[in-house]
Design a protein around this motif. Structure first.
Motif, short mmCIF file in Angstrom:
data_model
loop_
_atom_site.label_atom_id
_atom_site.label_comp_id
_atom_site.label_asym_id
_atom_site.label_seq_id
_atom_site.Cartn_x
_atom_site.Cartn_y
_atom_site.Cartn_z
N GLN A 1 6.19 22.28 -6.25
CA GLN A 1 6.12 21.64 -4.93
C GLN A 1 4.75 20.86 -4.76
O GLN A 1 4.69 19.79 -4.08
N GLY A 2 3.70 21.43 -5.11
CA GLY A 2 2.49 20.89 -5.08
C GLY A 2 2.47 19.47 -5.83
O GLY A 2 1.98 18.48 -5.28
N ALA A 3 3.16 19.17 -6.93
CA ALA A 3 3.32 18.07 -7.73
C ALA A 3 3.92 16.93 -6.97
O ALA A 3 3.93 15.73 -7.00
N GLU A 4 5.22 17.55 -6.27
CA GLU A 4 6.22 16.72 -5.61
C GLU A 4 5.46 16.05 -4.29
O GLU A 4 5.35 15.00 -4.03
N VAL A 5 4.78 16.87 -3.69
CA VAL A 5 3.65 16.36 -2.60
C VAL A 5 2.63 15.41 -2.95
O VAL A 5 2.37 14.44 -2.33
N TYR A 6 1.96 15.65 -4.05
CA TYR A 6 0.91 14.88 -4.55
C TYR A 6 1.56 13.56 -4.94
O TYR A 6 1.05 12.43 -4.78
N SER A 7 2.83 13.57 -5.71
CA SER A 7 3.50 12.39 -6.00
C SER A 7 4.12 11.48 -4.72
O SER A 7 3.74 10.24 -4.76
N ALA A 8 4.39 12.11 -3.78
CA ALA A 8 4.77 11.52 -2.26
C ALA A 8 3.57 10.96 -1.82
O ALA A 8 3.70 9.85 -1.35
N ALA A 9 2.42 11.50 -1.87
CA ALA A 9 1.21 10.93 -1.20
C ALA A 9 0.82 9.97 -2.05
O ALA A 9 0.43 8.63 -1.29
N LEU A 10 0.84 9.99 -3.35
CA LEU A 10 0.60 8.71 -4.29
C LEU A 10 1.54 7.53 -3.84
O LEU A 10 1.08 6.31 -3.66
N ALA A 11 2.70 7.74 -3.77
CA ALA A 11 3.66 6.61 -3.31
C ALA A 11 3.44 5.81 -1.89
O ALA A 11 3.60 4.90 -1.90
N LYS A 12 2.99 6.79 -0.85
CA LYS A 12 2.81 6.57 0.30
C LYS A 12 1.61 5.48 0.44
O LYS A 12 1.50 4.55 0.99
N LYS A 13 0.51 5.95 -0.37
CA LYS A 13 -0.65 5.18 -0.67
C LYS A 13 -0.60 3.99 -1.16
O LYS A 13 -0.89 2.67 -0.76
N ARG A 14 0.59 3.94 -2.18
CA ARG A 14 0.94 2.52 -2.82
C ARG A 14 1.36 1.66 -1.96
O ARG A 14 1.35 0.43 -1.78
N GLN A 15 2.46 2.44 -1.17
CA GLN A 15 3.26 1.50 -0.27
C GLN A 15 2.28 0.88 1.05
O GLN A 15 2.62 -0.25 1.22
N GLN A 16 1.42 1.58 1.22
CA GLN A 16 0.48 1.14 2.32
C GLN A 16 -0.40 -0.03 1.69
O GLN A 16 -0.61 -1.01 2.25
N ALA A 17 -1.01 0.15 0.45
CA ALA A 17 -1.69 -0.83 -0.18
C ALA A 17 -0.95 -2.15 -0.52
O ALA A 17 -1.32 -3.20 -0.20
N ASP A 18 0.43 -2.09 -0.93
CA ASP A 18 1.29 -3.14 -0.89
C ASP A 18 1.66 -3.73 0.45
O ASP A 18 1.55 -5.21 0.59
N GLY A 19 1.58 -3.18 1.35
CA GLY A 19 1.85 -3.68 2.73
C GLY A 19 0.63 -4.60 3.28
O GLY A 19 0.75 -5.66 3.74
N GLN A 20 -0.42 -4.00 3.18
CA GLN A 20 -1.90 -4.60 3.54
C GLN A 20 -1.97 -5.78 2.74
O GLN A 20 -2.36 -6.77 3.28
N ALA A 21 -1.65 -5.82 1.36
CA ALA A 21 -1.64 -7.07 0.60
C ALA A 21 -0.74 -8.17 1.01
O ALA A 21 -0.92 -9.37 1.18
N ALA A 22 0.53 -7.72 1.37
CA ALA A 22 1.54 -8.86 1.87
C ALA A 22 1.12 -9.30 3.21
O ALA A 22 1.08 -10.38 3.40
N LEU A 23 0.61 -8.54 4.08
CA LEU A 23 -0.08 -9.07 5.55
C LEU A 23 -0.97 -9.79 5.28
O LEU A 23 -1.30 -11.14 5.83
N ALA A 24 -2.07 -9.59 4.19
CA ALA A 24 -3.15 -10.55 3.84
C ALA A 24 -2.63 -11.87 3.52
O ALA A 24 -3.46 -12.82 3.75
N LEU A 25 -1.69 -11.81 2.63
CA LEU A 25 -1.07 -13.03 2.10
C LEU A 25 -0.57 -13.87 2.94
O LEU A 25 -0.69 -15.13 3.21
N ILE A 26 0.48 -13.23 4.00
CA ILE A 26 0.96 -14.07 5.02
C ILE A 26 -0.29 -14.55 5.89
O ILE A 26 0.00 -15.83 6.28
N GLU A 27 -1.08 -13.94 6.29
CA GLU A 27 -2.29 -14.31 7.26
C GLU A 27 -3.02 -15.42 6.49
O GLU A 27 -3.18 -16.32 7.26
N SER A 28 -3.23 -15.54 5.43
CA SER A 28 -4.08 -16.43 4.62
C SER A 28 -3.18 -17.81 4.62
O SER A 28 -3.62 -18.78 4.49
#
Length: 70
Positions: A16-43
């Motif tokens: 369960q700890g590994a699953e939660v850690y993996s989900a947290a990493l996936a969420k951070k990755r999705q947020q970083a991808d989203g911020q990069a996409a927004l920055a690209l659209i804005e530029s």
């Protein structure tokens, strides 16, 4: 198709700890991808007029007339 909490597999503490850690990493990755996409659209929206219009130079007409001899 019936989905209920009792049909879900149980997880041990380590899994369960590994699953939660993996989900947290996936969420951070999705947020970083989203911020990069927004920055690209804005530029892309900040393109200046000079970049949109062709530069006036002596080579601006290069290739407009093509002489073909058959």
């Amino acid at each position: 198709m019936n989905i209920s909490g009792s049909s879900l597999p149980t997880m041990s503490g380590a899994d369960q700890g590994a699953e939660v850690y993996s989900a947290a990493l996936a969420k951070k990755r999705q947020q970083a991808d989203g911020q990069a996409a927004l920055a690209l659209i804005e530029s892309a929206g900040n393109v200046t007029k000079a970049a949109q219009s062709p530069a006036a130079s002596t080579t601006a007409t290069l290739g407009n007339n093509i002489n073909i001899h058959v």
